[in-house]
Design an enzyme around this catalytic site. Structure first.
Site, PDB file in Angstrom:
ATOM      1  N   GLU A   1      -1.470   8.451   7.687  1.00 43.89           N
ATOM      2  CA  GLU A   1      -2.267   9.375   6.878  1.00 43.89           C
ATOM      3  C   GLU A   1      -3.029  10.316   7.801  1.00 43.89           C
ATOM      4  OE1 GLU A   1      -3.555   6.520   3.069  1.00 43.89           O
ATOM      5  OE2 GLU A   1      -5.047   7.195   4.499  1.00 43.89           O
TER       6      GLU A   1
ATOM      7  N   ARG B   1      -8.783  -6.829  -8.748  1.00 44.47           N
ATOM      8  CA  ARG B   1      -9.623  -8.010  -8.941  1.00 44.47           C
ATOM      9  C   ARG B   1     -11.023  -7.555  -9.353  1.00 44.47           C
ATOM     10  NH1 ARG B   1      -9.670  -6.804  -3.356  1.00 44.47           N
ATOM     11  NH2 ARG B   1     -11.762  -6.205  -2.691  1.00 44.47           N
TER      12      ARG B   1
ATOM     13  N   LYS C   1       0.816  -1.221   0.000  1.00 53.12           N
ATOM     14  CA  LYS C   1       0.000   0.000   0.000  1.00 53.12           C
ATOM     15  C   LYS C   1       0.849   1.272   0.000  1.00 53.12           C
ATOM     16  CE  LYS C   1      -3.414  -2.741  -0.129  1.00 53.12           C
ATOM     17  NZ  LYS C   1      -4.060  -2.984  -1.441  1.00 53.12           N
TER      18      LYS C   1
ATOM     19  N   HIS D   1     -15.524  -2.912   8.309  1.00 53.34           N
ATOM     20  CA  HIS D   1     -14.838  -3.048   7.022  1.00 53.34           C
ATOM     21  C   HIS D   1     -15.497  -4.036   6.081  1.00 53.34           C
ATOM     22  CE1 HIS D   1     -11.960  -0.566   8.973  1.00 53.34           C
ATOM     23  NE2 HIS D   1     -11.670  -1.476   9.860  1.00 53.34           N
TER      24      HIS D   1
HETATM   25  C1  MV4 Z   1      -9.333   6.018   6.327  1.00 51.09           C
HETATM   26  C2  MV4 Z   1     -10.323   6.637   7.095  1.00 51.09           C
HETATM   27  C3  MV4 Z   1     -10.147   7.958   7.411  1.00 51.09           C
HETATM   28  N1  MV4 Z   1      -9.044   8.617   6.998  1.00 51.09           N
HETATM   29  N2  MV4 Z   1      -8.246   6.719   5.937  1.00 51.09           N
HETATM   30  C4  MV4 Z   1      -9.661   2.279   4.829  1.00 51.09           C
HETATM   31  C5  MV4 Z   1     -10.153   0.939   4.443  1.00 51.09           C
HETATM   32  C6  MV4 Z   1     -11.563   1.008   4.817  1.00 51.09           C
HETATM   33  N3  MV4 Z   1     -12.201  -0.257   4.889  1.00 51.09           N
HETATM   34  C7  MV4 Z   1     -11.473   1.744   6.126  1.00 51.09           C
HETATM   35  N4  MV4 Z   1     -10.553   2.741   5.868  1.00 51.09           N
HETATM   36  C8  MV4 Z   1     -10.509   4.000   6.341  1.00 51.09           C
HETATM   37  N5  MV4 Z   1      -9.437   4.731   5.953  1.00 51.09           N
HETATM   38  C9  MV4 Z   1      -8.111   7.988   6.275  1.00 51.09           C
HETATM   39  N6  MV4 Z   1      -7.031   8.645   5.909  1.00 51.09           N
HETATM   40  C10 MV4 Z   1     -11.406   5.888   7.520  1.00 51.09           C
HETATM   41  C11 MV4 Z   1     -11.492   4.567   7.175  1.00 51.09           C
HETATM   42  C12 MV4 Z   1     -12.555   3.845   7.817  1.00 51.09           C
HETATM   43  C13 MV4 Z   1     -12.330   3.245   9.092  1.00 51.09           C
HETATM   44  C14 MV4 Z   1     -11.080   3.276   9.708  1.00 51.09           C
HETATM   45  C15 MV4 Z   1     -10.868   2.697  10.958  1.00 51.09           C
HETATM   46  C16 MV4 Z   1     -11.946   2.056  11.615  1.00 51.09           C
HETATM   47  C17 MV4 Z   1     -13.190   2.001  11.014  1.00 51.09           C
HETATM   48  C18 MV4 Z   1     -13.400   2.589   9.742  1.00 51.09           C
HETATM   49  C19 MV4 Z   1     -14.675   2.535   9.137  1.00 51.09           C
HETATM   50  C20 MV4 Z   1     -14.845   3.093   7.896  1.00 51.09           C
HETATM   51  C21 MV4 Z   1     -13.789   3.758   7.251  1.00 51.09           C
END
Ligand code: MV4
Length: 494
Positions: free
Chosen positions: A200, A291, A116, A235
């Protein structure tokens, strides 16, 4: 064209791929674990081979076994579906070595997109806007602290070895940083075998918007518009739609071009998804999924393009069947993932026997599934029962059609998340298109809504109760058999 395709996957996606094979006149080969002997996909294929015990590590993830079956059956190509071996560069290169075509990007591209941090760096070089953060792995606490200071809190620490959310830690202030760093590194090591992490800027409640791209071996790259996948839990996406209610056609054009350029930059061949976070009118590159995705049908419904057929054409060395200027997005599509899980009990998986099954039909409905009445969902894999996809001329028609389809859907014998989907389709903020990745956490009435809806629809279940009076039916059949046999044995020979 390739001559024979082995499908290295199970369930609905295996059938989805075999359907494309059938339309193209290409024979298909299934591989199945001992737990999937009775599964529909193993019967749908022209040939089927057992590849081992139920645990995926001993069957669907066993590279050598899959390749051995491909060779023995004379398959010249392998479609990996999603999950399992789909983005495994070792599997792609094993196919390349054995002279079998891997239906997907090259092992080089899989390697690059799987890392990544490397993918982020590559996208920065391609001029794609990424979330503010690092372009290399964290060397240690001091470096992490200075970068977090620079971009400002909150920040999020992510493992470099795997996307999809596993191990990610949100950090609100400097005090939390050392522990967060340590815990993400620990999870990264155990889950992905790689301690590398990166930082990030954390965006609160962004939308998840992804673009479907297709690249062929002639260097043509197009996009098929976007999907919004903001409704997710831990997720796991639960509802996806296209187009996103958040995008204007200008923004769609701009983001689509960025996504296609990103794919062109890395020499992408195959179907793929470029994921973005979308917040306050701005979009940021997140990662590439190399994919075909679970939610690809919503794009197929609005564009009319068969993404799996395109994948097979690309691998066969043929050009894409459609040019960018010919892509039209028509109407609106929504997908609900119907899972064997109990939405009233923290969504715990509920595998088991489907006693009765009736799927919806009629105008604008698509159901992708691998189940049938009396099928037992095994406990070893993802507990998805089906994907219910609807199309409407606009988003409102798609929503009312989805409500109607969910009303028709009867699954008896195992708890499932249909009540959850019914509750979301009635949720005022969902209906207004006010979505974000924290939608489910923030909509605190969903549990009560589900209970109310289940109570309301009880009369329907009662109307259909004859469908699950299985015991009484079997007793009746047994009685008839007994009487017939008695008659047979007691008649004196003439
Ligand atoms: C993030 C984010 C906020 N800021 N990245 C990436 C994969 C996706 N399934 C979740 N991800 C996230 N990336 C940045 N820079 C918010 C999410 C995010 C999340 C992160 C941690 C715990 C729960 C989450 C639920 C939805 C989105």
């Amino acid at each position: 064209m390739v001559k024979k395709i082995l499908v290295a996957n199970r369930g609905e996606i295996a059938i989805r791929v075999m359907r494309a094979c059938r339309e193209l006149g290409i024979p298909s080969v299934a591989v199945y674990s001992e737990a999937d002997k009775g599964a529909l996909f193993a019967k749908y294929a022209d040939e089927a081979y057992s590849i081992g015990p139920p645990p995926a590590a001993e069957s669907y993830l066993n590279i050598q076994k899959v390749i051995d079956v491909a060779k023995a059956s004379g398959a010249d190509a392998i479609h990996p579906g999603y999950g399992f071996l789909a983005e495994n560069p070792k599997f792609a290169s094993a196919c390349e070595r054995e002279g079998i075509k891997f239906i997907g990007p090259s092992s080089r591209v899989l390697e690059l997109m799987g890392d990544k941090v490397a993918a982020r760096r590559e996208m920065m070089k391609a001029g794609v806007s990424v979330v503010p953060g690092t372009d290399e792995c964290m060397a240690g606490f001091e470096q992490a602290r200075s970068i977090a200071d620079e971009i400002g809190y909150p920040v999020i620490i992510k493992p470099s070895g795997g996307g999809g959310g596993i191990g990610m830690t949100i950090v609100m202030n400097e005090g939390e940083l050392p522990k967060a760093l340590e815990s993400t590194q620990a999870i990264a090591t155990t889950t992905f075998g790689l301690a590398d992490v990166y930082i990030e800027k954390y965006l609160s409640n962004p939308r998840h918007i992804e673009f479907q791209i297709l690249g062929d071996s002639k260097g043509n790259v197009i996009h098929l518009g976007e999907r919004e996948c903001s409704i997710q839990r831990r997720h796991q996406k639960l509802i996806e739609e296209s187009p996103s209610p958040a995008l204007t056609s200008e923004l769609r054009c701009k983001m689509g071009e960025v996504a296609a350029n990103a794919a062109r930059w890395v020499g992408y061949e195959g179907a793929g998804t470029v994921e973005f976070l979308f917040s306050d009118g701005r979009f940021y590159f997140l990662e590439v999924n190399a994919r075909v995705q679970v939610e690809h049908p919503v794009t197929e419904m609005v564009t009319g393009v068969d993404i799996v057929k395109e994948q097979i054409r690309i691998t066969s060395g043929l050009p894409l069947s459609i040019k960018q200027e010919e892509v039209r997005m028509n109407g609106s599509a929504i997908e609900c993932r119907i899972n064997a899980e109990d939405p009233l009990n923290d969504f715990v998986p509920t595998p088991g026997k489907i006693k009765s099954y009736h799927s919806p039909g009629g105008t604008g409905i698509r159901v992708d599934s691998g189940v049938y009445t009396s099928y037992t969902i095994p406990p070893f894999y993802d507990p998805m029962i089906s994907k219910l996809i609807v199309w409407g001329r606009d988003r409102n028609e798609a929503i009312t059609r989805m409500r109607r389809a969910l009303y028709e859907y009867v699954i008896i014998g195992i708890k499932n998340n249909i009540p959850f989907h019914k509750a979301v389709m009635e949720n005022p903020r969902f209906v207004k298109g006010e979505l974000g990745t924290h939608f489910i956490d923030r909509e605190t009435t969903l549990l009560e809504d589900m209970k109310r809806i289940m109570e309301r629809e009880k009369p329907l279940e009662e109307k259909l109760s004859h469908l699950f009076e299985e015991k009484r039916r079997i007793a009746a059949i047994a009685a008839v058999v007994a009487i017939t046999q008695m008659h047979h044995y007691t008649q004196p020979k003439q």
